[in-house]
Enzyme design. Structure first.
Site, mmCIF file in Angstrom:
data_model
loop_
_atom_site.group_PDB
_atom_site.id
_atom_site.type_symbol
_atom_site.label_atom_id
_atom_site.label_comp_id
_atom_site.label_asym_id
_atom_site.label_seq_id
_atom_site.Cartn_x
_atom_site.Cartn_y
_atom_site.Cartn_z
ATOM 1 C CG ASP A 60 14.112 41.822 51.005
ATOM 2 O OD1 ASP A 60 13.659 41.016 51.838
ATOM 3 O OD2 ASP A 60 13.578 42.924 50.754
ATOM 4 C CG ASP A 110 7.939 40.705 52.156
ATOM 5 O OD1 ASP A 110 7.416 40.085 51.217
ATOM 6 O OD2 ASP A 110 7.866 40.328 53.333
ATOM 7 C CG ASP A 129 13.099 46.892 50.481
ATOM 8 O OD1 ASP A 129 13.451 45.830 51.044
ATOM 9 O OD2 ASP A 129 11.963 47.369 50.612
#
Lengths: 222, 222
Positions: free
Chosen positions: A8, A10, A172
């Site tokens: 990922d 961001d 996250d």
């Protein structure tokens, strides 16, 4: 042995304000230089992923719109805009959502800022339109059913002929869960949501980009 | 005292392969944190500049298409596509040029890979269409007359009420010359073209991003 890393962006290779982490960027390049395939998947748009691919010097295809579209030397679109756009128009008409800047570059999803509550007003309506709602931690997205980061991971595993244990995923937030699949190695920076930590094989000591740099620098331990 | 830094991207805050330099990125953030306005101007497209603005955490507007369009919270377009597109179509029809991937995101310029010679076949035709041809070192662009990095610099100086001696420009290639204006402080990384070095107040010891990091870390000496 890990042959593919799918990460990922961001909150994972950035800091909490979304600024790209130098330590994570450096480790991404080191990992690629060591012969591992490195790909990124994000809710963001194709030209943003084009920028990451060009300016991080990545060779593998990268995925935009949560896996709905892919960029390498050309663009591949796996889903269509019909349903996300229809639902977005509906929300807009009801005064429940406002579009975001990157929508002008979207191919098969819409981003929005909620003006109503997501849980009580927006989510219940989404079933009627056969679309899914996700949140990257930085913005809300309307997606087709099946358009998620697990789709991107499946595509890569098939393309490169990889077994689950040869793959490491890093994320996250809740929209990363579809790529946290059985058998695949899973690592999270310290800022990750509890539901991600519960599924992770490894939780980094540091948060955000520094945590992912820590993960990427010890790839041989996975 | 320098109050504004305006820098090129490709070859200036990247390495020779176009990979973003961590040292230059860090210094850009340090300079902005010290209260200096930091902006970037490139021949690249608005969504690429959106990505740089978001992921470098820059606050000032950034300029795409050599100054032809600007992004901050919204997009401002200073020039139109009419002439660049007309000329591009002409070149394409004559088999002299092939479009580049980023053209789908352009507002007021076209990028091309030459199939004929630029000097003898493409440039002479450009006068008929009242357009200009430039090269960033990474790709060729068709622009409106007056659409250049000097236009972007003028805009910023007027917006922020700055005198030339309060501005530092950093660039490496011929398309940076329009912002290398009289009175403005000028610095170049070691890889810069000879014509830029001739105009520069300071030539960095290192090339590419490391050179620009060196420049940015000694801003008080300009």
């Amino acid at each position: 042995m890990i042959k593919l890393v799918l990460s990922d962006i961001d909150g994972t290779i950035t800091d909490s304000r979304r600024v790209l982490s130098s330590s994570a960027s450096e480790q991404i390049r080191n990992v690629q230089d060591s012969g591992v395939i490195v790909s990124l998947v994000s809710g963001n748009v194709i030209p943003v992923m084009y920028t990451f691919r060009t300016y991080l010097g990545l060779k593998a295809p990268l995925f935009a719109e949560n896996g709905g579209a892919m960029i390498e030397d050309s663009i591949t679109q796996f889903f269509t805009m019909d349903r996300p756009m229809a639902f977005f128009r509906h929300l807009e008409k009801k005064g429940l959502a406002k579009g975001i800047m990157t929508n002008q570059w979207r191919l098969c999803s819409m981003g929005f800022d909620p003006l109503g509550t997501v849980e009580n007003e927006i989510s219940p309506l989404s079933a009627q339109y056969n679309v899914e709602i996700t949140n990257s931690g930085f913005s809300w997205h309307i997606l087709n059913v099946g358009q998620n980061k697990g789709f991107a991971l499946h595509y890569l595993m098939e393309r490169y002929g990889l077994r689950p244990e040869e793959v490491l995923v890093i994320g996250d937030n809740l929209n990363d869960i579809p790529m946290f699949m059985d058998g695949v190695r899973k690592a999270v920076p310290a800022n990750a949501e509890e539901e991600l930590k519960m599924r992770a094989d490894y939780i980094a000591r540091s948060g955000y980009g520094d945590g992912s740099a820590e993960i990427l620098s010890s790839l041989e331990s996975f």
